[in-house]
Design a protein around this motif. Sequence first.
Motif, short mmCIF file in Angstrom:
data_model
loop_
_atom_site.label_atom_id
_atom_site.label_comp_id
_atom_site.label_asym_id
_atom_site.label_seq_id
_atom_site.Cartn_x
_atom_site.Cartn_y
_atom_site.Cartn_z
N VAL A 137 0.86 -1.18 0.00
CA VAL A 137 0.00 0.00 0.00
C VAL A 137 0.90 1.23 0.00
O VAL A 137 1.67 1.45 0.94
CB VAL A 137 -0.93 0.02 1.22
N THR A 171 -4.82 11.05 -8.61
CA THR A 171 -5.53 9.88 -8.10
C THR A 171 -6.70 10.29 -7.22
O THR A 171 -6.52 10.90 -6.17
CB THR A 171 -4.56 8.99 -7.28
N PRO A 179 -8.62 4.59 -5.29
CA PRO A 179 -7.53 3.62 -5.19
C PRO A 179 -7.29 2.94 -6.54
O PRO A 179 -8.23 2.63 -7.27
CB PRO A 179 -8.05 2.61 -4.15
N GLN A 199 -5.32 -0.36 -8.00
CA GLN A 199 -4.66 -1.60 -7.60
C GLN A 199 -4.04 -2.27 -8.83
O GLN A 199 -4.69 -2.44 -9.86
CB GLN A 199 -5.65 -2.56 -6.94
N ILE A 242 -12.48 0.91 -6.61
CA ILE A 242 -11.07 0.63 -6.91
C ILE A 242 -10.89 0.36 -8.39
O ILE A 242 -11.56 -0.53 -8.96
CB ILE A 242 -10.57 -0.58 -6.09
N VAL A 269 -1.19 -1.19 -4.25
CA VAL A 269 -2.32 -0.28 -4.22
C VAL A 269 -1.81 1.14 -4.08
O VAL A 269 -1.06 1.47 -3.14
CB VAL A 269 -3.29 -0.61 -3.05
N LEU A 287 -2.96 4.83 -3.34
CA LEU A 287 -4.10 5.53 -2.75
C LEU A 287 -4.03 7.02 -3.04
O LEU A 287 -2.94 7.57 -3.26
CB LEU A 287 -4.13 5.30 -1.23
N HIS A 345 -7.07 1.06 4.47
CA HIS A 345 -6.07 0.20 3.84
C HIS A 345 -4.86 -0.03 4.75
O HIS A 345 -4.27 -1.11 4.75
CB HIS A 345 -5.61 0.81 2.52
#
Length: 655
Positions: free
Chosen positions: A3, A32, A35, A37, A109, A125, A127, A154
């Motif tokens: 993360v 961003t 999230p 991934q 996501i 991931v 964020l 997270h």
Amino acid sequence: QLVVVGDQSSGKSSVLEGLTGLPFPRDSGLCTRFPTQIVFKRSKILTTEASIMAAHGQDGSKVNAIAKFGKKQLKALDQKTFSDILAEVNAYSKADSALLTLSSFSHNILKFELSGPEYEHFSVVDLPGLFRKPTVGQTTKVDMDLVRQMVGKHLSNPRSIILAVVPANVDIATQEIIQMAEDADPRGQRTLGVLTKPDLVDKGAEDKLGYTIVCNRSQSDLSITFNERNTKEVAFFTLDPWSSIPKERAGIKALKHRLNNLLVDVTRRSFQGVAVDIRGRIGKLEQQLKIIGPARQTAYEQRNHLINIASKFREITTKAIDAYYNRDECFEMDDIFRLATLVMEMNEDFSETVNKKGFTRAFGGVGRTDDAVSLGSPRSPGRSPDQYPELRSIIAHAEPLPEPAQDDIMEWVTYKYNRSKGFEIGTTNPSLMPSLFAEQSRAWGFHTHHHMTKVIRKIHHFNYKVLQYCCNDDVLCERLWDRLVQPLLPLYKKALEQASFLVEIERHGNLITMNHYFAENVRKAREARLKLQLEALNSWQTEGGSEPLLRLKDILGVVTSNDDHMIQDLHDTLKSYYKVARKRFVDAVCLQAVDHFLVSGKTSPLWIFSPQFISKMSDAELHQIAGDEDETVRRRVMLKTELGSLRAGEKILEI
């Protein structure tokens, strides 16, 4: 999974680019807001897919919009493709398509899955970056809180590695992400700090112990390749003061090495927890498969499944009748399963009701007690007749409860005696006693029908609840119930007819009894009446005598007229016979109409659903009742596939 967290513009995307080799977009318009991934999987086939994972708790319109995005197959994940996907997702937001909340951040996501022979199983991931001041027209205070919640959620995953990215040109003590990482991982066992943008400071960053420092591409270097980027970074850390940093903490290569070691440590610490989670998930899947039941696509599978249900049904029913309540957990779930107890309670209520409310006129001053027995609902709660509409046709018609007579019973017997006199000498009309008894027992029919309908409702409800308990499938239960209802109704009707037959022969048949208590009761009644009359006479005691003496002429004076004697004798005989007949009648109703026709008899409603009943069904009936729904087939396949994967994983963990 890894993360990556930090403030906006802290260099997170550049760090991810260096770690994954993927060209994360740097366009400020594509910052961003959700999230992202990246999932790497080892596979023989090289594929790249993009999809959106919907967050829980959204309304249907948002979920439908996400479904329209679908799963996109990408030829490659180059910078242009990456940017186009982000732009498309942002376009949904700006069009207020409900995919993402308009002009805000989202828990949904964006997921990229990259499969190929050169990849290892790993997940990263990215964020949204934290920020402390809203930008007019772009972000709000609500967005600030939402991003913090997202990051905190997270970070709290105990199996994630926290990569906290901080620019080298800021005071680390002021970085909110550092405190959030410490809160989520107080011992720092799964947290790694990364300093970026060392080229923006002259000195000081090299002294920040424990952090790995990376030098990402600048805006002027965006066109260079990853190899050129790595070469340039190595050259940067040969210059003063950066050359003093230990090699194991300088550059993207060192960061990858430290991450790999940290990943091994976190995996080892989480190993036991993973095994427990897998076993727990296996248990849940097995329970779900048990509820769905075995496959039922062929007539053989369908018949076998129904026979198993019928066998369990009979087993529960047998225990319920024998009162073996400690043999199955269902008897603690609902009192309806304790059938023997419920039937006996209803029989006892019926006996008390007939005893205290069954007569039209009270004998010898014994009055009717309206509060002795309730005529309301049975003690154990159950469905109302409206919930079983099929019962209305057989239990709806009942004679009304006769109104109790207000006159005294002796006055009534006298009236009936006088109206029945014929040409007989010294005797009574032979039709008088049957007439008196029929009138005195007029309420028996109502109370019997009321009792039978209560028992039938209870038996019917019991059958449904046991079937529901044995099926574990609501659709199958309702189909089976619809099939069982029709053969049940004639059996209930037969029990009601037997009860009506017993009422008829007791009230309107010949007055017959072989019970010696009848004669004994008549004799006692006559003696009691004579004793009362004699005790009212004048008497005296002789010296030393224990019994009082009466004069003969006084005794002869109590002799009544023939009519009075007949009336009193009719009352005593009626009372004695009524008592014997009442007990016999109650026993007969409970033994025959209830126990034999509704409970214990071989053809009672409790024994209709059996393996023999299933064996007589045609293949078409079996398919109609027990055939799998398409959705059930798909769900069973999905559960078995997941269960197989988890069991394979469990074996690996055991090794």
